[in-house]
Structure formats: structure tokens, C-alpha cells
Motif scaffolding. Sequence first.
Motif, PDB file in Angstrom:
ATOM      1  N   MET A   1       0.836  -1.208   0.000  1.00 16.59           N
ATOM      2  CA  MET A   1       0.000   0.000   0.000  1.00 16.59           C
ATOM      3  C   MET A   1       0.868   1.254   0.000  1.00 16.59           C
ATOM      4  N   GLY A   2       2.025   1.156   0.674  1.00 19.36           N
ATOM      5  CA  GLY A   2       2.942   2.291   0.742  1.00 19.36           C
ATOM      6  C   GLY A   2       3.301   2.776  -0.650  1.00 19.36           C
ATOM      7  N   ARG A   3       3.514   1.800  -1.537  1.00 21.99           N
ATOM      8  CA  ARG A   3       3.870   2.147  -2.905  1.00 21.99           C
ATOM      9  C   ARG A   3       2.766   2.968  -3.561  1.00 21.99           C
ATOM     10  N   LEU A   4       1.521   2.571  -3.300  1.00 21.69           N
ATOM     11  CA  LEU A   4       0.388   3.276  -3.915  1.00 21.69           C
ATOM     12  C   LEU A   4       0.318   4.715  -3.444  1.00 21.69           C
ATOM     13  N   ILE A   5       0.554   4.895  -2.133  1.00 24.07           N
ATOM     14  CA  ILE A   5       0.497   6.252  -1.597  1.00 24.07           C
ATOM     15  C   ILE A   5       1.584   7.102  -2.242  1.00 24.07           C
ATOM     16  N   GLY A   6       2.738   6.475  -2.467  1.00 25.79           N
ATOM     17  CA  GLY A   6       3.815   7.177  -3.168  1.00 25.79           C
ATOM     18  C   GLY A   6       3.366   7.660  -4.541  1.00 25.79           C
ATOM     19  N   TYR A   7       2.657   6.780  -5.278  1.00 27.98           N
ATOM     20  CA  TYR A   7       2.176   7.173  -6.600  1.00 27.98           C
ATOM     21  C   TYR A   7       1.165   8.302  -6.487  1.00 27.98           C
ATOM     22  N   LEU A   8       0.252   8.140  -5.526  1.00 31.44           N
ATOM     23  CA  LEU A   8      -0.810   9.136  -5.375  1.00 31.44           C
ATOM     24  C   LEU A   8      -0.208  10.507  -5.089  1.00 31.44           C
ATOM     25  N   ARG A   9       0.898  10.500  -4.351  1.00 34.82           N
ATOM     26  CA  ARG A   9       1.514  11.772  -3.983  1.00 34.82           C
ATOM     27  C   ARG A   9       1.891  12.588  -5.225  1.00 34.82           C
ATOM     28  N   HIS A  10       2.284  11.872  -6.285  1.00 34.01           N
ATOM     29  CA  HIS A  10       2.612  12.558  -7.538  1.00 34.01           C
ATOM     30  C   HIS A  10       1.467  13.415  -8.038  1.00 34.01           C
ATOM     31  N   TYR A  11       0.287  12.899  -7.820  1.00 29.60           N
ATOM     32  CA  TYR A  11      -0.887  13.533  -8.421  1.00 29.60           C
ATOM     33  C   TYR A  11      -1.739  14.194  -7.357  1.00 29.60           C
ATOM     34  N   ARG A  12      -1.104  14.539  -6.224  1.00 31.76           N
ATOM     35  CA  ARG A  12      -1.918  14.972  -5.087  1.00 31.76           C
ATOM     36  C   ARG A  12      -2.738  16.197  -5.429  1.00 31.76           C
ATOM     37  N   ALA A  13      -2.178  17.125  -6.257  1.00 30.03           N
ATOM     38  CA  ALA A  13      -2.932  18.339  -6.564  1.00 30.03           C
ATOM     39  C   ALA A  13      -4.270  17.980  -7.194  1.00 30.03           C
ATOM     40  N   ARG A  14      -4.210  17.140  -8.236  1.00 33.17           N
ATOM     41  CA  ARG A  14      -5.455  16.786  -8.912  1.00 33.17           C
ATOM     42  C   ARG A  14      -6.335  15.906  -8.044  1.00 33.17           C
ATOM     43  N   PHE A  15      -5.674  15.046  -7.288  1.00 31.44           N
ATOM     44  CA  PHE A  15      -6.454  14.146  -6.444  1.00 31.44           C
ATOM     45  C   PHE A  15      -7.226  14.943  -5.394  1.00 31.44           C
ATOM     46  N   ILE A  16      -6.516  15.903  -4.763  1.00 32.93           N
ATOM     47  CA  ILE A  16      -7.181  16.712  -3.739  1.00 32.93           C
ATOM     48  C   ILE A  16      -8.264  17.577  -4.371  1.00 32.93           C
ATOM     49  N   ALA A  17      -7.953  18.148  -5.548  1.00 29.81           N
ATOM     50  CA  ALA A  17      -8.974  18.941  -6.243  1.00 29.81           C
ATOM     51  C   ALA A  17     -10.209  18.082  -6.501  1.00 29.81           C
TER      52      ALA A  17
END
Lengths: 616, 619
Positions: A1-17
Motif C-alpha cells: 500500500m505504501g507504494r500506492l500512496i507514493g504514486y498518489l503523492r505525484h498527483y496529489r494536486a489533482r487528487f485533492i482537487a
Amino acid sequence: MGRLIGYLRHYRARFIAGCLCLVVTASLAMSVPLVLKCGVDHLADELARSGASVQGAPATSRVAGLAGNEPCLPGVTGADVSTYALLIVAIALVQAFARACSRFLIFNVARDVEYDLRNDLFAHLESLPLDFYHRQTTGDLMSRLVNDIGAVRLMLGPAVLNLLNTPIYYAYGVSIMAAIDPALTLAALAPYPLVILVMRHNGRRLMEGTLRVQEGLAEMSSTIQENVSGIHVVKSYALEDVEAERFEKQNRRLREASLKLAKVRAIIGPTMRVVSALGILVVLWMGGTRVAEGRLTMGDLVAFIGYLNALAWPTMALGWMFAMVQRGRAGMQRLQAVFAEEPSIADPPRASGERGPKIDNGEIELRGVSFAYPDAPDAPVLRDIDVNIPAGATVALVGRAGSGKTSLLRLLPRLFDATSGEVRIAGRDVREYDLLELRRAISMVPQEPFLFSTSIRANIAFGIPALGTDGKEGERRIHEAAEWAAVAQDLESFPRHYETMVGERGITLSGGQKQRVTLARALLVDSPILVLDDSLSSVDTHTEERILEALEQRRRGRTCLIVAHRLSTVQDADLILVLDKGRIIARGDHATLVAEGGLYADLFRRQRLTEELEAI
Amino acid sequence: MSEPRKDGGADAAEVAGIHAEAELERAYDADLLLRLWHYVRPYRVIFWALLAVLPVASALMLLQPYLLKIGIDRYVETGDVAGLSSVAVVFFLAVLGEFAALYLQYYLTMSVAQRSLADLRRDLFAHMERLPQAFFDKNPVGRLVTRVTTDVDVLNEAFATGAMTIFMDLLTLSGIVALLLWLDWRMALATLTVVPILLLAINFFRKRARVTYRTIRERIARINSFLQESISGMSIIQLFAHERESYAEFGTHNGSHRDANHLANIYEASLFSIVEAASSISMAIVVWYGSGQILAGVIAFGSLVAFIEYMQKFFIPIRDFSAKYAVLQSAMTAAERIFQLLDTEAEPGTQSTAPVSADEAERGAVVFEDVWFAYKREEWVLRDVSLSVRPGETVAIVGATGSGKTTLTKLLGRSFEVGRGAVRVSGRDVREWNVRELRREVGIVLQDAFLFAGSVASNVGLGRDGVTEEDLWRTIRAANLGGFVESLPRGMQEPIRERGNNLSAGQRQLLAMARALAYDPRILVLDEATSSVDTETEQKIQEALERLLKGRTAIVIAHRLSTVERADRIVVLHKGEVREVGTHAELIERGEIYARLYELQYSGARSRGAENPAGDVSA
């Protein structure tokens, strides 16, 4: 799961938006029933004031709004019903925009993560040693790359969306309803725990049923697989009916398991629908009574119905969302297992900026080399190999199938590492070089000709991709390599010459043509060591001679290692190594070995017999 | 042991859906539906029951908003709590009824689907078993497995979530429209004004989405075939230090797939949001128009509530329609592929209704008469082969690799048809035989045995009826396997894993011989194994072989010296032609092809034991 969070962090701006849009969407969605309530209350008030109710005056008092002169919605004064209608339209438009944004933002991030995951997995696969591919079937790897990544994406997209969505809807819905009438809220939501009950009661049966169906399918697949691979046996023993009967038994078992599962599923789906219908029933009955008693307004009633409707979908989503998360996690675990594979054959550790040694000649030395494949550590295929090959020499390896020739060759470019001993090239242990340097120094033509489904040009230029696109110079060198490999004529005869596509989307080359194209691929790379692992077996003797002649003339000091079954190929080598059961049992040139009369002489005699037979 | 594994590759190609590109864009095809109906027909009673349940489920669902209206208008507004309770009871019953109807709907759907699809699967499998050998040489294992499992499953999915629910959706939609018109036709028309606009919008996005979906399918297929190829050719990528370039290329494919999906997500999100907005706007229209109607005294609050409720239910099926449509589309593709397989012509001679029986006078005789055969046009593998084997005779066929020995045996069992000439078994041309009867007469045994997962008993007895345990034991002892089977913890019932992986090569050979003994064909065709076994096992195999050959015609592709020495005649095939015929002694005497083959294949075997008798020197 840690790996996934790492990936998500890349796109955090869009994800949070996306998440923010989700909150906006949910808030707007949950405000609509409230606006509806105000509209209805307002209407009731107007109706009461005009006294135009067909039901007569006494009734209107019951449905009239209780709010008096206070504005129903903060900031909305002097409104009439059409204002509320317009407000709903406005909310709908903004909400549509926010909803669209939330969905594609979150789903696109899921796709982005899928993309990254797939890329990283591919890069990782490229770094794994051949040993890994011997242990793993292509089918299993493909299933991970296709199905498991898909499951992870569904977990990140729809599942995350609903995981966020459902609590927001509930938070809004429950608090607004409770503000209107806590008791009615409690009663209306009373059927909802039924969902949990039904899920819990059937969850296990659902799991077991699903498992049984999957097992049934798997069992059936292997029967089919077995029958297809062994169809010659089925046919020669006229087993068609027997096998069909066996299959039918499994088929019937699967059918029964599926029907049993269908019974469980048939309960779960309708339960979700019924629960929200029961909520509305409670509102009608209990809420209606309260309206009749004047403790609630008609608008409140409408609002409650609105909220229960709004909660129906998020509640239903809960059911499959958990399954999706489960599958996604399982998928991620299976992917993680691949990531956890060590690239055990890698560049030596180096300080940053430090450059590895270069290979400037083709000298090869094996010192006490033993080797066993990792999946059979107790069955060494090479034992105590000592050999010294000066740069520029031609060495032939001879021996029966399974004597260790191919395994020996594989140690040079580190497709495998020796179990003990040292493999040295140009005076250094191969493990001291960067893999790129090492492998660029060795041109290898493997036993099985493997071409990629692309143009012949790209296949020949595989080792130096730049040449494939590099106009004149590339053209010249590719043609030259094809010429040496005696395949140029064949290629000219194809309709699109070097642009001819091979494989899946193109033409099928004959075994000999394939071998010669792979040879051209190796010859293009001007490396100090050339390795031919029985790579001319499908080429006729005459062409083989031509190729060998061309090689001899143009070798420019290359070291050549050749495995061949035709001893005519081997005869002229500077040194012949005879392998048997992983050991070098004899070495020398042709004349000496024939004179010695051992295995080589025997092989030579058989070869002559075979040639005689061919000539008859 | 160290070759890159290629098995499973075909499965993956299927996972990859490489053939998805060829997918046709349609969700309806009368011919396919008719053929599917053929499978539903036996369960038509359930099917009609299902069709009867659908409107009931729909009606009970649509009844609820109407009850809401009655409850509000008649009892809430008048304060009639008792009356309200009775409406509530009816409502409750409607909910229960809906539950039951939905349960039945789902269960009956699955009942029909599972039963008819199980039949389809049975037919598919049975048909597959009757396809000619050449078909299996052309089609990867994975593809066939997919036809019978995954493709049938797609049909099941379509049944469950596609076809039947679309039918119910249509019922519901038309029911809602009718009810709205009946409640207040003016308000209904006003509310439904959003629908044409909505349909236009849906159409706009659906067209674009369809193109995008097709692109996505093509791109995922490309990704998967690239992956598959890279995995198979990973050693080449590594050897030629091509990692960076391959990674870049993969990234391009991967990226274009992602981009297409991004676009699809935007379309989907827009479509979804537009439908939701339309739902809200229709609600606004109800409030706006309805308030006027209420003030005018035309309708009461209950109708307003009912309108809102109906409109909510109206948009759900519309929203889900495109997903269901996609399911139907893939189902049609799956059905097409399934029926394509069913339409592939079965082996000639399997359907023959008038089986010819053997000519008793020539029972057990085999004749090849001027036989020519080519797998590919004009590349003759057998040239003008004539050979006559008398009943009870043992003939050994020898020849170098590629001389046509195996092909010869394949023509006998009619795995392939002769190009020219004729093959006669027991006095009849093989083309006159019913293939199954022919194969009862001619048993082809490969000693490098393919065993089935099951037990010792099932592999020897082959699941045939009327084989007693005693028969099996006799056979097993005759095959020199008695001691071995007795030593197994579960004896005859000892499980055998796929392909007999848990047995040694020698045990597999002996089991294959036991199987042949139990099969007891009049004419035996035996392809001797080349794998090495220890001396003791070799002894056992030879003994079993003698028992197997006794009393029947035998054609043996010989790899053992003892077999050629004992054969009544040896036939030497060379480059597809019969070049020498005679006994061992005669042919050695002659000193031509056989003499050389003998030296090459058998003389070494004598000095080195059974190891590597074929001699892998020949290229």
C-alpha cells in the motif's frame, strides 16, 4: 500500500482537487431536498393565505409551514416558489460541473497511477534475471500485469470515490434530517442496519459460493487444457465420449454451484432496494402522522423523502465497494510480490560519478567455474571449468545435448552468474563491469531465434536502435550485416524489403531466415566477442559455409565462441572444447581430437554417417 | 530445462484480448439471438415465468410513489391517521412484493442462464473433441480454454445484468411515462421536456465515447501483446542492452492507452453528470409547474411528491444504459466467437451414420497404396509409399529424423487425410470407416505417455464402462506394474497429477502400455519412447512390449535394438520413401541405409546403454 500512496503523492494536486469537487458535489446534492422543503413550505403557506385549497381551510393549517416570517433558507428573502425552482436549476448546473470534475479528476488519477505502476513494473521486469523467467510462466505474469493492475485501478477509482462519497452523504443527510426531526430520522434509518445484517449473514455464503464457482471454473479450464494438449491421446483411444462425460460432470457441478450462488446474490441485490423503500414507508406513515398532527410541515416530509432517496445509492455502493477494495488489495499484494523479486544480477555498486571499467578486447577466462540452475541447486550443469581463450581466437564447444554448452555461454553476458569460480573477460571478473558495458561487448545469437513483431530493419538494429532510423549510414550498416548473415537476398525478395513486418502482424519467416536475421542482429553490433549458440542449425550446409567464410574474413580480431552440431563448422576452430556432463573432457584442435579417439571422434564418425545418409 | 518457458503464452494472449481489435460494434444480431434461443428453449417455462415476473416487479416498484400520493393527498392532508396506516400497510406489502419479485427476477434469470449456458458449454466441449488434429495444431490452447470458459461467462454476465434488465428498464420507463401522463398530462409534458435535450446530449457523448472505447481496446491489446513479447524475449532485450528503448516504447503504448482513458473518463463523467443534472432540473420543473397547478387547485401535494419520485426513478435506467449496452456488445462478440467454433467443421467421418465394419477376411491387415502426403502444398513428406502388413505381423519402421515415420502412423488413425493413394485398414479404405470405429480397430500408442489427471485406474481403464477392478489388475500386472501399483499408498486409486508429473519416465511408459493393453486394439501402432530409463525398467518395458505385441498386427516406430531385431520385417523410410524392406539380418547384409542407421542409432546404444539412442548429432 505504501507504494500506492507514493504514486498518489505525484498527483496529489489533482487528487485533492477531485476530492474537493466531491465534497462540493455532495454538499450541493444534499442541499436540494432542503430547497425543495422550502419551496413546498412556501407553497403551503401561500395556499393557506389564499385559502384556495380544495380540501378546505382546516386541512391547510396542517400542511402550512411553521416557519412564519423567517426566511426558510439563510439569505433568501421575499422568495416565491419559482425562486426555489430556479435555485434548484442553479444548484443542478453547478453540481453537474463539480460532479463531472470530481469524477474525471479522481478516475484520471487512478489511470495515471495505473500507468506509473505498469511502467515501473515493466522496468522492474527488465531488471530481473533470466532465472526469474524460468520460474514464472508468461501467463501468470500477464495475468498480474493485466488483471491485478486493473483491480488496483478499480480500487483507486470507483472504490475511493465511493469511500469518500458515502460518509459525506451520510453526514449531511443524517444531520439535516436530525435537525428537522430526530425521532423520525432514527425511525426512517432503522431499516438500514438490515443491510449490514444481510451482508453479514450472506457475506460468508457469498464468499464461499464465489470461491466454489471459481474453483469449478478452474477445474473446468484445466480439463479443457488437458484435453487440448492431449487431444492426440483422446483421439487415438476414441475417448471423446468419456471425456465429454467427465467434462459434463464438472459442468453440472459448476452449474449447481452457480445456482446456489445466485440464490445468495438474489437476496443481496433486492435487500438494498427494499431498505430504502422501507425508509420511505416509515416517512410516509410516521412522518405523515406527524404532518397530520401539525408537528411537521409538508416540506419536511418532502425533504425526508428526498434525503432517503439521496442515501439509497451511496448505501448500495457500500456493498460492492468493499469487495472492490478487497480485490484491489489482493491485486496489489500480487504485484508487490513481483516488485519484491531481487534483480540479483545487477551493476556493481559504484560511487556516484565513478565510471565502470571498459572492455577493450575479447579475452575470456574461466577459472574453476561451476554452475547449477537456481531451481535445481543440487544438479550442477557445469563443474570445474578452466579455460583460457585469447582475444581473437575461435573456439568451438562440442558435446551431446545437455552437456552444458548453452549454460556455459550464458555465464558470459551474466544471464546467470556462476555458482562458484570466476568468469573473466578482458582481464576482469564479469561482475565488475556494468551490465550495459558487458552485454555490449558480447554479441550473442541464441539457440532459439527470437524476433520481435516489428520491421526487419528494427529487428536487425535491435542492438543499436539509432541505426534503425539513421538514414544513410544506418542503411549501409544494416544492409552490410544482412549481407554477412546471408539473408540480404531473402529480404530483397520481400515486398517491402527491410520494412517488412514479421511476427504477429506480419509475415512468418522460415526457421533458417529467422536464424539469419538474428545473426545479422548480432553482427551489426561490432563487439569484441561473438557467440553463436547452435544458431545455424536450420540453415543449409552450403549457406552455413558462406556465412562462416564471411565471418572469417570480416571478424576484425573478434573472439568467436561457436556451438555447433555440424562438425564441419567446428573443424577449423583454433580450439575445440568437448563437454560431457558439465565437464571439459577433452580439448585441442580437430586433428588431435580425432586422433585421440574419444567422444569427439565418436561424434565425428556419427556426423559423417549422417552426412552420408543425407546424401543418399 | 533452461529454455524460456512458452507455455501459458497463449493464455496470456487471451487475457490480453489481442483479438479484441477485430471486435464488431453491435449489440444485436438476429441470427446469433436465434441460435442462443435454441439453448434457452429447453428452459422456456422458466423463461416465460421470468417474463411474467418482470412486469410485476416493475409495477410493484411504480406502485410505491402512487401510494405516497394517495397517503399524502387523502389522509395526511385530512389528518386521517387510520387511513394513513392502511396505506402504509399496502405500501409495506408492495415493498415485500417487490422484494420477492426482484428475488425471483434475479434467480430465474440465473436459472435460465446457468442451465442454458451449461448446455452450451457441454456442446462446445463435445464439439471441440471432434475437431480435426490440424485445428489443434493451429489454435493455441489458451484460445480454446477461453472459448469454453470466459466467453460463455461473458454471455452469463449479459444475461444477468444486460438483456433482462434492459427489458425491465424499458417496461419501467414506459410505465413511468404512462403514469405521469395519467396523473397530469400537462405537467408530465412540461417535465419531460428535458428528455429530448438529454437524449441529444447522450447521443453526442455516446458517439464520441464509442470511438474512444474502440481506441482503448486497440491500445490495451497493443500493450498486452508488447508485454507478452517482451516477457518471452526478455533475454534478448537484456543481451542487447535494449532495456531503455523497450521501456520507452512500452511507455509510449502505455501513455497512449492512459490518454485514451482520460478522454473516456471525461466523456463518462460528463454524461453521468448531465443525466444527474437533468434529473434535478426536471425536479425544478415539477416544483415550478406543480406549484401553479396546486395553487390553481388542479393537483394536490401528493401528486407533486409522486412526480418527483417518478422522475428520480426515470433517470436511473437512462444513466446505466450505456454500461448495459457495452455488456450486450461484448456478449454478441463472445457469442459470435463461440458459434464460430461450433461451426468449425468436425473431423470427417465422425458423423458417418453407416459405419462400415471390417472385412473379416482381411481383419488386421494394413495396406498403404501409393500414398503421397504433404502438410503444406507440394512439400511431400511421403512419396509414393506402398506397404502391406499381414494380420498378426510385426513391422518395424526405421528412418532418420524427418523421414516421415510419424506421419505414416498419423494417416493410419486418419489424423490427416492422404494426398494421393489410399490407406486400407482391415480391408477397408480409412475414408470409409467411421473414425471412432477406425480408432477402436487401430490403437496408436505413444510411449512417451500423455497421462490425464485422475487415478491409475482412470488412466488405465480410461473411464470405460464394464471394466472391473480385476480386469484392471490383470492389465497392470501384464504391464509389469503390479508391484509398483501395490506399493502405492492408495493403490489403483492413487492420484495422478496433470501429465503424470508425479511419475518417473519409466513408470509413465509402463502405464501407457497398460493403457494400450486394456484398450486391446486389433492393430497396434506404437511410437517407441526415446527417453532413457534404467536397465531394470528397460527390462520390464521389453517384457511388457512382448505381451502387447502378441497376437495382433503391430507397426512399431522402433528406437530399441531389440524391437528391430525381433520384427518380422523392417521398413526403412528415407526422405519420405520406402527404400529398403527386409529382416534385420538381410538389411545389415545389404549394407546401405539401414546398415548406416543401425550403426548410428543402435550400435552406440549397445555400448552406452539406453541413453540417447537417437543420437542428437544429426542436425
